[in-house]
Design a protein around this motif. Structure first.
Motif, PDB file in Angstrom:
ATOM      1  N   GLN A   1      -3.241 -12.075  -0.742  1.00 64.49           N
ATOM      2  CA  GLN A   1      -3.250 -11.882   0.710  1.00 64.49           C
ATOM      3  C   GLN A   1      -4.663 -11.986   1.294  1.00 64.49           C
TER       4      GLN A   1
ATOM      5  N   LYS B   1       4.529  -4.334  -1.292  1.00 61.70           N
ATOM      6  CA  LYS B   1       4.303  -5.713  -0.841  1.00 61.70           C
ATOM      7  C   LYS B   1       4.246  -5.758   0.694  1.00 61.70           C
ATOM      8  N   LEU B   2       5.172  -5.073   1.363  1.00 64.50           N
ATOM      9  CA  LEU B   2       5.190  -5.070   2.824  1.00 64.50           C
ATOM     10  C   LEU B   2       3.951  -4.389   3.406  1.00 64.50           C
TER      11      LEU B   2
ATOM     12  N   THR C   1       1.055  -4.163   1.980  1.00 64.31           N
ATOM     13  CA  THR C   1      -0.102  -5.037   1.738  1.00 64.31           C
ATOM     14  C   THR C   1      -0.164  -6.130   2.799  1.00 64.31           C
ATOM     15  N   GLN C   2       0.970  -6.675   3.163  1.00 61.92           N
ATOM     16  CA  GLN C   2       1.010  -7.678   4.230  1.00 61.92           C
ATOM     17  C   GLN C   2       0.532  -7.076   5.554  1.00 61.92           C
ATOM     18  N   LYS C   3       0.907  -5.827   5.791  1.00 62.69           N
ATOM     19  CA  LYS C   3       0.458  -5.146   7.007  1.00 62.69           C
ATOM     20  C   LYS C   3      -1.064  -4.958   6.990  1.00 62.69           C
TER      21      LYS C   3
ATOM     22  N   ALA D   1      -3.192  -6.815   5.446  1.00 60.17           N
ATOM     23  CA  ALA D   1      -3.812  -8.137   5.642  1.00 60.17           C
ATOM     24  C   ALA D   1      -3.875  -8.487   7.118  1.00 60.17           C
TER      25      ALA D   1
END
Length: 327
Positions: A153, A177-178, A180-182, A184
């Motif tokens: 990410q 995972k969610l 980590t996307q947030k 990023a």
């Protein structure tokens, strides 16, 4: 192999003819299937990606599965056959054994199960089956996996931040995972994920909030305890559940206080980590064995009374708070 080893396997080795993807972590199972599917490089998935559900694979259904495995791909180099929730008996596996021993070189067969069931064949021990373990991983393994997720990410994750995030997310890979996307999106390319970032942006799982609450109770930190409790109740936590967690915490302290042996020996008996035993022993030394036991008995009586209707659940919880901090 463990799920976290699958990516390397797919990069360095040819696709195996038969995979068993098994374990309770749904995110890992789904990701393993998608990784193998991508490695098949199907240009025509509508023709060469076939899915079966386990309940249909009985009798003639099992014969249909064998025929599907023996069918050549059309306009692709590979054909993917997936069976979900497939728990054959030893006798049923016998109908597949001839295929597994001499599989089609153009077919990849995936068996995708949540876990082994009683009175069924132990597929992971069968010759010709490549086993991918998608069970829950340890905190250390998940932290290492999280480093890779963050790197992809465009983030730089610090070690203590990864461990904290694993605990905040209750070791749920999909949530990590969610989150980590947030991170990023918030921190941007090249952003550094430290403890402050995790505490500011990652939502805490209820399990972790319970951990914080019980630790504040053991420390006698009323201000911190009240803040956590207020936040939990405002966000819909049930008073019964909070009181039950407090009862469980002081019961564990009482058990640890009465046990002899090393941290490792006690951890094995209780089914927890040695570090947890070490921290609980420190808490008992600070709180006192008699005090821990008295609180457990008092809180257990309040919880039982609330369940039987003797007390209102909110009244029982706040009586428990009074016992812990002012009793």
């Amino acid at each position: 192999m463990k799920f976290v080893q699958l990516a390397k396997h797919l990069q360095t080795e040819p696709l195996a003819p038969v995979y068993l993807i098994e374990g309770e972590e749904a995110y890992f199972r789904d990701h393993a299937v998608e990784s193998i599917r991508a490695a098949c490089r199907l240009a025509n998935p509508s023709l060469n990606d076939v899915r079966y559900e386990g309940e249909t694979l009985k009798g003639e259904g099992l014969s249909a599965l064998v025929r599907a495995l023996q069918t050549l791909p059309f306009l692709d180099e590979k054909r993917l056959v997936r069976a979900y929730g497939f728990y054959p008996t030893e006798r049923e596996w016998g109908q597949l054994q001839a295929y597994v021993q001499a599989p089609s070189p153009t077919t990849v067969f995936l068996i995708v199960n949540g876990g082994k069931k009683a009175n069924t064949a132990d597929l992971k021990r069968k010759a010709g089956v490549t086993y991918v373990d998608c069970g829950r991983e340890s905190e250390e393994m998940l932290s290492r996996w999280l480093f890779g997720v963050a790197r992809r990410q465009g983030l730089q994750m610090q070690a203590d931040a990864a461990s904290l995030m694993v605990r905040f997310c209750a070791q749920d890979a999909a949530r990590m995972k969610l989150e980590t996307q947030k991170l990023a999106a918030v921190l941007g390319e090249g952003g550094v994920v430290d403890r402050a970032a995790v505490e500011a942006y990652v939502a805490k799982d209820t399990e972790y909030k319970i951990y914080e609450l019980t630790q504040a109770a053991s420390r006698g930190d009323f201000a911190n305890f009240s803040e956590i409790l207020s936040d939990m109740l405002e966000k819909g936590s049930d008073e019964h559940a909070v009181l039950a967690a407090l009862v469980s915490h002081f019961r564990t302290l009482t058990e640890v206080a009465g046990m002899r042996g090393t941290d490792g020996e006690i951890a094995k008996t209780l089914g927890v980590k040695p570090y947890a035993v070490q921290k609980n022993r420190e808490t008992v030394r600070r709180l006192g064995k008699e005090r821990a036991q008295a609180l457990y008995l008092s809180l257990y009586a309040l919880a039982s009374g609330a369940k039987s209707g003797l007390y209102a659940k909110k009244g029982a919880l706040f009586a428990a708070v009074a016992k812990i901090f002012f009793g």
